[in-house]
Scaffold this motif. Structure first.
Motif: not given
Length: 132
Positions: A71-74, A88-95, A102-104
């Motif tokens: 997810g992202r922190s706020v 939560d689960g809506q962002y992909i983080y480059c390894p 954001e996936l959307a």
């Protein structure tokens, strides 16, 4: 000895539909990497909603879809440490460097002008279809 070069892989025509999975084949919180285009496309199931994003980080060309979902922190003064995790689960983080997308929408907070391509996804007759 001569080395024969392979012809470049043809790029798919814009707007072509690809059946990438059956519903239920990609569990919620999981993804499937499909060989569409130059780098591939990650197809994600987020609580029953499907998203498709290019497997390429615009920062340094990393394999984006090999990264972790999150997810992202706020800022949240009521939460321990002053921050909460949302979406939560809506962002992909480059390894490679942990840039989150954001996936959307394919946007990133790190450098908003650098977005990654996303693709339309629809479900029809128990098939997950990506237009790329």
């Amino acid at each position: 000895m001569t080395v024969e070069s392979q012809p470049p892989r043809p790029r798919l025509a814009a707007g072509r539909e690809h059946v990438v999975a059956k519903v239920g084949e990609i569990e919620p919180g999981d993804h499937k990497l499909v060989p569409i285009g130059r780098h591939g496309v990650g197809v994600y199931n987020v609580d029953g909603t499907y998203y498709a994003i290019a497997n390429y980080c615009p920062h340094e060309g990393g394999p984006l879809c090999s990264g972790r979902l999150g997810g992202r922190s706020v800022t949240d003064e009521r939460a321990p440490g002053g921050a909460s995790l949302v979406e939560d689960g809506q962002y992909i983080y480059c390894p490679w460097h942990q840039w989150g997308f954001e996936l959307a929408s394919g946007t990133t907070a790190v450098k908003p002008e650098w977005t990654i391509r996303t693709y339309p996804v629809r479900v029809e007759n128990d098939e997950v279809i990506v237009t790329a």
